[in-house]
Design a protein around this motif. Structure first.
Motif, PDB file in Angstrom:
ATOM      1  N   SER A 107       1.023  -1.170   0.019  1.00 63.71           N
ATOM      2  CA  SER A 107      -0.045   0.064  -0.013  1.00 63.71           C
ATOM      3  C   SER A 107       0.714   1.118  -0.113  1.00 63.71           C
ATOM      4  O   SER A 107       0.181   2.316  -0.301  1.00 63.71           O
ATOM      5  CB  SER A 107      -0.896  -0.145   1.140  1.00 63.71           C
ATOM      6  N   SER A 108       2.294   1.034   0.290  1.00 65.47           N
ATOM      7  CA  SER A 108       3.045   2.571   0.384  1.00 65.47           C
ATOM      8  C   SER A 108       4.276   2.101  -0.341  1.00 65.47           C
ATOM      9  O   SER A 108       4.838   1.006  -0.336  1.00 65.47           O
ATOM     10  CB  SER A 108       3.073   2.955   1.705  1.00 65.47           C
ATOM     11  N   PRO A 109       5.081   3.025  -0.900  1.00 67.63           N
ATOM     12  CA  PRO A 109       6.460   2.917  -1.114  1.00 67.63           C
ATOM     13  C   PRO A 109       7.356   2.003  -0.041  1.00 67.63           C
ATOM     14  O   PRO A 109       8.246   1.294  -0.486  1.00 67.63           O
ATOM     15  CB  PRO A 109       6.952   4.201  -1.718  1.00 67.63           C
ATOM     16  N   TRP A 110       7.278   2.656   1.022  1.00 70.53           N
ATOM     17  CA  TRP A 110       7.962   2.161   2.125  1.00 70.53           C
ATOM     18  C   TRP A 110       7.871   0.682   2.586  1.00 70.53           C
ATOM     19  O   TRP A 110       8.742   0.141   2.712  1.00 70.53           O
ATOM     20  CB  TRP A 110       7.828   3.225   3.401  1.00 70.53           C
ATOM     21  N   GLU A 111       6.462   0.520   2.472  1.00 69.81           N
ATOM     22  CA  GLU A 111       6.239  -0.744   2.734  1.00 69.81           C
ATOM     23  C   GLU A 111       7.035  -1.872   1.385  1.00 69.81           C
ATOM     24  O   GLU A 111       7.354  -2.962   1.657  1.00 69.81           O
ATOM     25  CB  GLU A 111       4.772  -1.166   2.566  1.00 69.81           C
ATOM     26  N   MET A 112       6.660  -1.227   0.297  1.00 63.50           N
ATOM     27  CA  MET A 112       7.355  -2.071  -0.861  1.00 63.50           C
ATOM     28  C   MET A 112       8.698  -2.167  -0.944  1.00 63.50           C
ATOM     29  O   MET A 112       9.305  -3.202  -0.969  1.00 63.50           O
ATOM     30  CB  MET A 112       6.803  -1.281  -2.173  1.00 63.50           C
ATOM     31  N   LEU A 113       9.563  -1.051  -0.166  1.00 63.10           N
ATOM     32  CA  LEU A 113      10.949  -1.420  -0.117  1.00 63.10           C
ATOM     33  C   LEU A 113      11.244  -2.305   0.996  1.00 63.10           C
ATOM     34  O   LEU A 113      12.112  -3.044   0.782  1.00 63.10           O
ATOM     35  CB  LEU A 113      11.551   0.036   0.128  1.00 63.10           C
ATOM     36  N   ALA A 114      10.762  -2.198   2.273  1.00 64.79           N
ATOM     37  CA  ALA A 114      10.945  -2.897   3.144  1.00 64.79           C
ATOM     38  C   ALA A 114      10.700  -4.645   2.733  1.00 64.79           C
ATOM     39  O   ALA A 114      11.516  -5.315   3.234  1.00 64.79           O
ATOM     40  CB  ALA A 114       9.915  -2.765   4.564  1.00 64.79           C
ATOM     41  N   VAL A 115       9.621  -4.929   2.279  1.00 69.18           N
ATOM     42  CA  VAL A 115       9.366  -6.253   1.859  1.00 69.18           C
ATOM     43  C   VAL A 115      10.214  -6.794   0.848  1.00 69.18           C
ATOM     44  O   VAL A 115      10.674  -7.945   0.853  1.00 69.18           O
ATOM     45  CB  VAL A 115       7.422  -6.308   1.396  1.00 69.18           C
ATOM     46  N   GLY A 116      10.425  -5.865  -0.159  1.00 64.37           N
ATOM     47  CA  GLY A 116      11.472  -6.079  -1.208  1.00 64.37           C
ATOM     48  C   GLY A 116      12.997  -6.513  -0.897  1.00 64.37           C
ATOM     49  O   GLY A 116      13.437  -7.388  -0.942  1.00 64.37           O
ATOM     50  N   ALA A 117      13.343  -5.650   0.172  1.00 67.57           N
ATOM     51  CA  ALA A 117      14.609  -5.693   0.721  1.00 67.57           C
ATOM     52  C   ALA A 117      14.780  -6.973   1.554  1.00 67.57           C
ATOM     53  O   ALA A 117      15.634  -7.789   1.710  1.00 67.57           O
ATOM     54  CB  ALA A 117      14.986  -4.694   1.532  1.00 67.57           C
ATOM     55  N   GLY A 118      13.778  -7.247   2.286  1.00 69.30           N
ATOM     56  CA  GLY A 118      13.628  -8.759   3.189  1.00 69.30           C
ATOM     57  C   GLY A 118      13.550  -9.957   2.118  1.00 69.30           C
ATOM     58  O   GLY A 118      14.220 -10.792   2.556  1.00 69.30           O
ATOM     59  N   LEU A 119      12.697  -9.777   0.949  1.00 73.14           N
ATOM     60  CA  LEU A 119      12.698 -11.001   0.374  1.00 73.14           C
ATOM     61  C   LEU A 119      14.226 -11.140  -0.459  1.00 73.14           C
ATOM     62  O   LEU A 119      14.328 -12.264  -0.790  1.00 73.14           O
ATOM     63  CB  LEU A 119      11.600 -10.843  -0.706  1.00 73.14           C
ATOM     64  N   MET A 120      14.732 -10.109  -0.635  1.00 77.84           N
ATOM     65  CA  MET A 120      16.020 -10.008  -1.422  1.00 77.84           C
ATOM     66  C   MET A 120      17.080 -10.933  -0.531  1.00 77.84           C
ATOM     67  O   MET A 120      18.140 -11.568  -0.786  1.00 77.84           O
ATOM     68  CB  MET A 120      16.463  -8.931  -2.080  1.00 77.84           C
ATOM     69  N   LEU A 121      16.874 -10.619   0.819  1.00 72.94           N
ATOM     70  CA  LEU A 121      17.986 -11.275   1.762  1.00 72.94           C
ATOM     71  C   LEU A 121      17.384 -12.662   2.244  1.00 72.94           C
ATOM     72  O   LEU A 121      18.492 -13.576   2.595  1.00 72.94           O
ATOM     73  CB  LEU A 121      17.903 -10.478   3.021  1.00 72.94           C
ATOM     74  N   VAL A 122      16.416 -13.066   2.127  1.00 70.67           N
ATOM     75  CA  VAL A 122      15.991 -14.606   2.507  1.00 70.67           C
ATOM     76  C   VAL A 122      16.784 -15.591   1.962  1.00 70.67           C
ATOM     77  O   VAL A 122      17.318 -16.536   2.602  1.00 70.67           O
ATOM     78  CB  VAL A 122      14.389 -14.566   2.096  1.00 70.67           C
ATOM     79  N   PRO A 123      17.044 -15.712   0.603  1.00 70.80           N
ATOM     80  CA  PRO A 123      17.710 -16.852   0.130  1.00 70.80           C
ATOM     81  C   PRO A 123      19.211 -16.704   0.792  1.00 70.80           C
ATOM     82  O   PRO A 123      19.887 -17.654   0.548  1.00 70.80           O
ATOM     83  CB  PRO A 123      17.563 -16.494  -1.428  1.00 70.80           C
ATOM     84  N   ARG A 124      19.715 -15.724   1.087  1.00 66.93           N
ATOM     85  CA  ARG A 124      21.056 -15.566   1.629  1.00 66.93           C
ATOM     86  C   ARG A 124      21.212 -16.427   3.004  1.00 66.93           C
ATOM     87  O   ARG A 124      22.473 -17.001   3.140  1.00 66.93           O
ATOM     88  CB  ARG A 124      21.637 -14.257   1.647  1.00 66.93           C
ATOM     89  N   PHE A 125      20.034 -16.462   3.594  1.00 64.06           N
ATOM     90  CA  PHE A 125      20.122 -16.726   4.988  1.00 64.06           C
ATOM     91  C   PHE A 125      19.486 -18.105   5.359  1.00 64.06           C
ATOM     92  O   PHE A 125      19.606 -18.792   6.147  1.00 64.06           O
ATOM     93  CB  PHE A 125      19.858 -15.840   5.943  1.00 64.06           C
ATOM     94  N   VAL A 126      18.601 -18.572   4.142  1.00 67.15           N
ATOM     95  CA  VAL A 126      17.517 -19.567   4.445  1.00 67.15           C
ATOM     96  C   VAL A 126      18.177 -20.633   3.399  1.00 67.15           C
ATOM     97  O   VAL A 126      18.127 -20.337   2.233  1.00 67.15           O
ATOM     98  CB  VAL A 126      16.354 -19.461   4.408  1.00 67.15           C
ATOM     99  N   GLU A 127      18.306 -21.874   3.708  1.00 65.09           N
ATOM    100  CA  GLU A 127      18.516 -22.885   2.793  1.00 65.09           C
ATOM    101  C   GLU A 127      18.067 -24.332   3.174  1.00 65.09           C
ATOM    102  O   GLU A 127      17.842 -24.518   4.375  1.00 65.09           O
ATOM    103  CB  GLU A 127      20.266 -23.290   2.900  1.00 65.09           C
ATOM    104  N   LEU A 128      17.393 -24.807   2.045  1.00 64.95           N
ATOM    105  CA  LEU A 128      16.702 -26.157   2.387  1.00 64.95           C
ATOM    106  C   LEU A 128      17.231 -27.155   1.514  1.00 64.95           C
ATOM    107  O   LEU A 128      17.655 -27.002   0.353  1.00 64.95           O
ATOM    108  CB  LEU A 128      15.022 -25.953   1.932  1.00 64.95           C
TER     109      LEU A 128
END
Length: 67
Positions: A46-67
């Motif tokens: 709903s907002s650009p800040w939310e979009m940036l926060a979620v996008g940055a979080g999703l970009m970092l997930v594969p770096r720290f989570v391995e299955l």
């Protein structure tokens, strides 16, 4: 939609597509699903800040989570 919303949606959509293709080639399920999420989540943000926060979080997930 504001101009910044459209720009961020396009940016994270392109990055998400690259994550998806990379995950598909390497058979990495975490990267693949993060790519799909990055393509789809800008429609729900709903907002650009939310979009940036979620996008940055999703970009970092594969770096720290391995299955």
């Amino acid at each position: 939609m504001e101009t910044i919303d459209i720009f961020l949606a396009l940016l994270f959509g392109c990055i998400g597509f690259a994550y998806f293709m990379h995950g598909r080639r390497r058979k990495n399920i975490v990267t693949r699903y993060c790519g799909i999420a990055m393509i789809l989540y800008p429609y729900l943000a709903s907002s650009p800040w939310e979009m940036l926060a979620v996008g940055a979080g999703l970009m970092l997930v594969p770096r720290f989570v391995e299955l």
